[in-house]
Design a protein around this motif. Structure first.
Motif, PDB file in Angstrom:
ATOM      1  N   GLY A  21      -4.015   4.367   1.577  1.00 14.14           N
ATOM      2  CA  GLY A  21      -2.945   3.630   2.242  1.00 14.14           C
ATOM      3  C   GLY A  21      -1.852   3.213   1.275  1.00 14.14           C
ATOM      4  N   HIS A  22      -2.250   2.759   0.096  1.00 13.66           N
ATOM      5  CA  HIS A  22      -1.263   2.410  -0.934  1.00 13.66           C
ATOM      6  C   HIS A  22      -0.472   3.648  -1.332  1.00 13.66           C
ATOM      7  CE1 HIS A  22      -0.535   0.793  -5.293  1.00 13.66           C
ATOM      8  NE2 HIS A  22       0.579   0.863  -4.605  1.00 13.66           N
ATOM      9  N   ALA A  23      -1.164   4.793  -1.479  1.00  3.98           N
ATOM     10  CA  ALA A  23      -0.469   6.029  -1.826  1.00  3.98           C
ATOM     11  C   ALA A  23       0.543   6.426  -0.753  1.00  3.98           C
ATOM     12  CB  ALA A  23      -1.487   7.146  -2.043  1.00  3.98           C
ATOM     13  N   ALA A  24       0.196   6.204   0.515  1.00  6.53           N
ATOM     14  CA  ALA A  24       1.130   6.513   1.599  1.00  6.53           C
ATOM     15  C   ALA A  24       2.398   5.678   1.475  1.00  6.53           C
ATOM     16  CB  ALA A  24       0.456   6.280   2.951  1.00  6.53           C
ATOM     17  N   ALA A  25       2.230   4.399   1.126  1.00  7.61           N
ATOM     18  CA  ALA A  25       3.399   3.546   0.917  1.00  7.61           C
ATOM     19  C   ALA A  25       4.212   4.045  -0.270  1.00  7.61           C
ATOM     20  CB  ALA A  25       2.959   2.102   0.699  1.00  7.61           C
ATOM     21  N   ALA A  26       3.537   4.352  -1.374  1.00  6.76           N
ATOM     22  CA  ALA A  26       4.230   4.839  -2.564  1.00  6.76           C
ATOM     23  C   ALA A  26       4.948   6.151  -2.294  1.00  6.76           C
ATOM     24  CB  ALA A  26       3.239   5.008  -3.715  1.00  6.76           C
ATOM     25  N   GLY A  27       4.418   6.944  -1.367  1.00 10.81           N
ATOM     26  CA  GLY A  27       5.022   8.219  -1.026  1.00 10.81           C
ATOM     27  C   GLY A  27       6.078   8.139   0.058  1.00 10.81           C
ATOM     28  N   ASP A  65     -16.848  -1.146 -10.101  1.00  8.72           N
ATOM     29  CA  ASP A  65     -16.554  -2.260  -9.205  1.00  8.72           C
ATOM     30  C   ASP A  65     -15.695  -3.313  -9.900  1.00  8.72           C
ATOM     31  OD1 ASP A  65     -18.751  -2.061  -6.675  1.00  8.72           O
ATOM     32  OD2 ASP A  65     -19.312  -1.035  -8.516  1.00  8.72           O
ATOM     33  N   ALA A  66     -16.076  -3.660 -11.142  1.00  9.05           N
ATOM     34  CA  ALA A  66     -15.328  -4.680 -11.870  1.00  9.05           C
ATOM     35  C   ALA A  66     -13.879  -4.266 -12.056  1.00  9.05           C
ATOM     36  CB  ALA A  66     -15.995  -4.937 -13.228  1.00  9.05           C
ATOM     37  N   ALA A  67     -13.671  -3.033 -12.490  1.00  9.56           N
ATOM     38  CA  ALA A  67     -12.312  -2.571 -12.755  1.00  9.56           C
ATOM     39  C   ALA A  67     -11.474  -2.526 -11.485  1.00  9.56           C
ATOM     40  CB  ALA A  67     -12.361  -1.192 -13.411  1.00  9.56           C
ATOM     41  N   VAL A  68     -12.046  -1.996 -10.408  1.00 13.86           N
ATOM     42  CA  VAL A  68     -11.287  -1.877  -9.162  1.00 13.86           C
ATOM     43  C   VAL A  68     -10.933  -3.251  -8.609  1.00 13.86           C
ATOM     44  CG1 VAL A  68     -11.441  -1.139  -6.752  1.00 13.86           C
ATOM     45  CG2 VAL A  68     -12.132   0.412  -8.577  1.00 13.86           C
ATOM     46  N   ASN A  69     -11.846  -4.201  -8.656  1.00 15.31           N
ATOM     47  CA  ASN A  69     -11.549  -5.532  -8.126  1.00 15.31           C
ATOM     48  C   ASN A  69     -10.478  -6.248  -8.942  1.00 15.31           C
ATOM     49  OD1 ASN A  69     -13.164  -5.819  -5.747  1.00 15.31           O
ATOM     50  ND2 ASN A  69     -14.977  -5.839  -7.058  1.00 15.31           N
ATOM     51  N   ALA A  70     -10.508  -6.091 -10.260  1.00 14.89           N
ATOM     52  CA  ALA A  70      -9.443  -6.683 -11.077  1.00 14.89           C
ATOM     53  C   ALA A  70      -8.112  -6.015 -10.770  1.00 14.89           C
ATOM     54  CB  ALA A  70      -9.794  -6.545 -12.557  1.00 14.89           C
ATOM     55  N   TRP A  71      -8.115  -4.698 -10.692  1.00 10.13           N
ATOM     56  CA  TRP A  71      -6.907  -3.912 -10.443  1.00 10.13           C
ATOM     57  C   TRP A  71      -6.323  -4.204  -9.066  1.00 10.13           C
ATOM     58  CZ3 TRP A  71      -7.351   2.123  -9.727  1.00 10.13           C
ATOM     59  CH2 TRP A  71      -6.074   2.707  -9.709  1.00 10.13           C
ATOM     60  N   ASN A  72      -7.159  -4.287  -8.058  1.00 12.64           N
ATOM     61  CA  ASN A  72      -6.675  -4.505  -6.696  1.00 12.64           C
ATOM     62  C   ASN A  72      -5.967  -5.835  -6.517  1.00 12.64           C
ATOM     63  OD1 ASN A  72      -7.530  -2.062  -5.636  1.00 12.64           O
ATOM     64  ND2 ASN A  72      -9.374  -2.885  -4.686  1.00 12.64           N
ATOM     65  N   ALA A  73      -6.572  -6.931  -7.010  1.00 11.75           N
ATOM     66  CA  ALA A  73      -6.032  -8.247  -6.654  1.00 11.75           C
ATOM     67  C   ALA A  73      -6.412  -9.376  -7.601  1.00 11.75           C
ATOM     68  CB  ALA A  73      -6.491  -8.630  -5.241  1.00 11.75           C
ATOM     69  N   LEU A 120      -3.510  -3.421  -0.147  1.00 11.26           N
ATOM     70  CA  LEU A 120      -2.590  -2.915   0.866  1.00 11.26           C
ATOM     71  C   LEU A 120      -1.455  -3.903   1.131  1.00 11.26           C
ATOM     72  CD1 LEU A 120      -5.118  -1.382   3.426  1.00 11.26           C
ATOM     73  CD2 LEU A 120      -3.439  -0.120   2.054  1.00 11.26           C
ATOM     74  N   ILE A 121      -1.772  -5.181   1.121  1.00  9.76           N
ATOM     75  CA  ILE A 121      -0.737  -6.186   1.382  1.00  9.76           C
ATOM     76  C   ILE A 121       0.167  -6.362   0.163  1.00  9.76           C
ATOM     77  CG2 ILE A 121      -0.313  -8.607   1.940  1.00  9.76           C
ATOM     78  CD1 ILE A 121      -1.461  -6.884   4.261  1.00  9.76           C
ATOM     79  N   PHE A 122      -0.422  -6.596  -1.000  1.00 12.26           N
ATOM     80  CA  PHE A 122       0.383  -6.898  -2.188  1.00 12.26           C
ATOM     81  C   PHE A 122       1.140  -5.672  -2.700  1.00 12.26           C
ATOM     82  CE2 PHE A 122      -3.106 -10.209  -3.128  1.00 12.26           C
ATOM     83  CZ  PHE A 122      -2.464 -11.157  -2.355  1.00 12.26           C
ATOM     84  N   SER A 123       0.423  -4.562  -2.895  1.00 14.17           N
ATOM     85  CA  SER A 123       1.028  -3.379  -3.511  1.00 14.17           C
ATOM     86  C   SER A 123       1.689  -2.464  -2.500  1.00 14.17           C
ATOM     87  CB  SER A 123      -0.037  -2.590  -4.282  1.00 14.17           C
ATOM     88  OG  SER A 123      -0.619  -3.372  -5.301  1.00 14.17           O
ATOM     89  N   GLY A 124       1.214  -2.479  -1.246  1.00 16.54           N
ATOM     90  CA  GLY A 124       1.775  -1.618  -0.228  1.00 16.54           C
ATOM     91  C   GLY A 124       2.875  -2.287   0.561  1.00 16.54           C
ATOM     92  N   LEU A 125       2.525  -3.299   1.342  1.00 17.59           N
ATOM     93  CA  LEU A 125       3.502  -3.969   2.200  1.00 17.59           C
ATOM     94  C   LEU A 125       4.642  -4.583   1.386  1.00 17.59           C
ATOM     95  CD1 LEU A 125       4.391  -4.979   4.984  1.00 17.59           C
ATOM     96  CD2 LEU A 125       2.800  -6.904   4.721  1.00 17.59           C
ATOM     97  N   PHE A 155       4.347  -3.810 -11.238  1.00 18.33           N
ATOM     98  CA  PHE A 155       4.435  -4.568 -12.482  1.00 18.33           C
ATOM     99  C   PHE A 155       4.673  -3.654 -13.679  1.00 18.33           C
ATOM    100  CE2 PHE A 155       1.777  -6.952  -9.554  1.00 18.33           C
ATOM    101  CZ  PHE A 155       2.318  -8.225  -9.638  1.00 18.33           C
ATOM    102  N   THR A 156       5.515  -4.118 -14.589  1.00 25.40           N
ATOM    103  CA  THR A 156       5.654  -3.549 -15.921  1.00 25.40           C
ATOM    104  C   THR A 156       5.567  -4.728 -16.898  1.00 25.40           C
ATOM    105  OG1 THR A 156       8.074  -3.724 -15.838  1.00 25.40           O
ATOM    106  CG2 THR A 156       7.098  -1.628 -15.130  1.00 25.40           C
ATOM    107  N   PRO A 157       5.492  -4.468 -18.199  1.00 25.92           N
ATOM    108  CA  PRO A 157       5.318  -5.601 -19.114  1.00 25.92           C
ATOM    109  C   PRO A 157       6.418  -6.654 -19.039  1.00 25.92           C
ATOM    110  CG  PRO A 157       4.750  -3.569 -20.232  1.00 25.92           C
ATOM    111  CD  PRO A 157       5.331  -3.173 -18.905  1.00 25.92           C
ATOM    112  N   ASP A 158       7.624  -6.266 -18.656  1.00 26.67           N
ATOM    113  CA  ASP A 158       8.717  -7.227 -18.708  1.00 26.67           C
ATOM    114  C   ASP A 158       9.322  -7.581 -17.356  1.00 26.67           C
ATOM    115  OD1 ASP A 158       9.915  -4.814 -18.168  1.00 26.67           O
ATOM    116  OD2 ASP A 158      11.489  -5.013 -19.686  1.00 26.67           O
TER     117      ASP A 158
END
Length: 534
Positions: free
Chosen positions: A384-390, A121-129, A453-458, A463-466
């Motif tokens: 849903g994010h994967a659908a956008a990426a695809g 849960d901790a990892a997914v919530n940090a990763w998501n938003a 879905l909004i930030f990473s999909g829409l 992000f990359t380091p630079d």
């Protein structure tokens, strides 16, 4: 890490965190205006100020704003207003890395007892938003599930769901790419290498070149066929069934691949080229093994798992695993051809993407398995994010509107699980007994999944380091839409999308034509306008 500064016109809420959840004086304002929130203040936990910078989402189309925009505000409330809580040092700061003040982290949800020191849960919530909206809280959320070893080293906590540890590595690398926090990176790399070394020693199957262990999402036995499920055991926990520790699952192995890629990126940033090369070799070998053993060329998709010594030893279960398919696309395990085929062929239930499809024989539409044909919003959001990426705006739009409809029907509360046929809040069945489980309210990763879905999909924030690159996906009739006040390092970004599709036709930054790429070293406020097409 320094506190993010003031930005004129950026919507920001100031939160005061004490011993429990943040109480709100109503939902976060739809106008994006700052709103103060506070809990009763126990004497032992004085209030701490926590600042999140929260962008405002605006659809020009009134109906879209009243549905998708309203659920965005509800998701902010769920993640920040309800589930950002005080991290008691004795319970959560085993790594001695949590920042006090503010001493806040994101818990798993409002329906669970404390403590909630759960890695997944901790990892997914940090990763998501959370790493994006509140970098300090994101780091605290990740450190809340890390232990300091007797020699002073760090390792992701070794609980009874050890296969959960690997997603932490992915989330930690994402946190660094968003924030550029070098001190965090050094400690995160040390924790990640120690963790993956332990898992490789204990769980790597050299014959298959895959990692053993249950699937990412399915800690309940309802998520597995028979065998390994067997009548008469009675327990709901997957590891209580024989040979479940020997399963080789799609989602878990994709996460290990993502972890190796993440470790390689961390090593590059820390100028350790030899270690980076080793991590990349391991990633390449694992990707090949996943595609060799789990890809079903005849069906154009991946199977769910390879059985351990349970009577079907070495056989591939052909079921569809929602999280596994999502991770195969998001981490690049699936190439372009495989991505297109699996997105074309994925089964959707009436209310969304489910954990595992179809029903195992002991379940049905009337008695859905808790981890079988049922909608967990976090898994649905990943797909849903994967659908956008695809490159599938149609499927992406279906995922967003589907989740928004589920949450709207549950009065704006992001529940844990929903029935895949009716959309009702439904905890499902676990062992086939007479007890239907409860679907818990105020689920943090359900809310952060919608934000993903909004930030990473829409808006396609990548992000990359630079740098930050925009790869938006705008379904037909959704635009124009804008995200104002997005925090990124020492900048504030206003992003405006028009057109439809997932191909960038034109882009301006502060009125000047260019690519939708923002270097990490900038300062100030900037406006990016992107026109999309097919």
């Amino acid at each position: 890490m320094t506190q993010r500064g003031e930005y004129p016109g950026v919507p920001r809420r100031t939160l005061f965190v004490a011993g429990g959840a943040l109480a709100t004086s109503g939902a976060l304002a739809a106008t994006g205006a700052p709103e103060a929130m506070a809990t009763p203040q126990p004497a032992s936990h004085p209030p701490r100020r926590v600042e999140y910078t929260m962008p405002t989402l605006r659809f020009d189309h009134a109906d879209r704003q009243s549905s998708l925009g309203a659920m965005y505000e509800a998701a902010l409330t769920g993640l920040i207003g309800i589930n950002t809580v005080y991290a008691d040092p004795g319970t959560y700061d085993h790594a001695h890395r949590i920042s006090y003040p503010p001493g806040a982290f994101v818990r798993a949800g409002g329906g669970y007892p404390s403590p909630q020191r759960w890695t997944r849960d901790a990892a997914v919530n940090a990763w998501n938003a959370t790493s994006l909206l509140g970098p300090i809280v994101g780091a605290n959320t990740l450190w809340a599930v890390v232990d300091q070893q007797p020699d002073g080293g760090l390792i992701v906590q070794q609980d009874n769901q050890w296969w959960d540890q690997v997603v932490w590595v992915v989330a930690a690398w994402h946190h660094y790419q968003v924030t550029g926090d070098r001190a965090f990176l050094t400690d995160a790399y040390n924790a990640s290498t120690a963790t993956l070394a332990a898992r490789t020693t204990q769980n790597y199957d050299a014959d298959f070149g895959l990692f053993r262990g249950p699937s990412f999402m399915n800690d309940g036995i309802a998520g597995y066929p028979s065998p390994p499920w067997a009548d008469g055991v009675g327990s709901s926990f997957v590891l209580d069934y024989p040979h479940t520790d020997e399963l080789m699952c799609l989602s878990t192995n994709c996460l290990y691949y993502g972890a190796y890629v993440s470790l390689a990126g961390m090593a590059d940033e820390l100028r350790r080229p030899g270690e980076a090369s080793n991590h990349r070799r391991a990633a390449t070998a694992l990707r090949q093994a996943i595609n060799d053993h789990l890809w079903r060329e005849d069906a154009g998709t991946y199977g769910y798992l390879i059985h351990g010594a349970d009577g079907l030893a070495g056989q591939l279960d052909p079921s569809q695993e929602g999280a596994g398919l999502a991770f195969a696309v998001l981490f690049g395990v699936a190439d372009t051809r495989r991505t297109q085929r699996l997105l074309d062929g994925t089964h959707w239930q009436p209310k969304g993407i489910v954990n595992v499809w179809p029903h195992f024989p002991r379940f049905s539409d009337d008695r859905p398995g808790r981890h079988n044909v049922i909608v967990w919003p976090m898994v649905h959001s990943m797909f849903g994010h994967a659908a956008a990426a695809g490159g599938r705006p149609d499927l992406f739009g279906r995922a967003v509107t589907g989740l928004a409809d589920l949450v709207a029907a549950s009065k704006g509360n992001f529940y844990e699980i929903y029935n895949s046929v009716t959309g009702a809040v439904d905890g499902g069945w676990q062992t086939g007994n007479t007890s239907r489980w409860t679907s818990q309210p105020d689920q943090a990763w359900s809310a952060s999944g919608y934000l993903r879905l909004i930030f990473s999909g829409l808006f396609g924030l990548t992000f990359t380091p630079d740098r930050l690159t925009l790869a938006p996906t705008l379904p037909a009739d959704w635009g124009p839409v804008a995200l104002h006040g997005l925090p990124y390092r020492d900048m504030t970004l206003d992003i405006e999308l028009s057109g439809a599709g997932s191909k960038v036709r034109s882009c301006t930054i502060d009125g000047r034509p260019g690519r939708p790429v923002i270097g990490a070293g900038g300062t100030g406020r900037h406006t990016i306008r992107v026109t999309l097409g097919h």
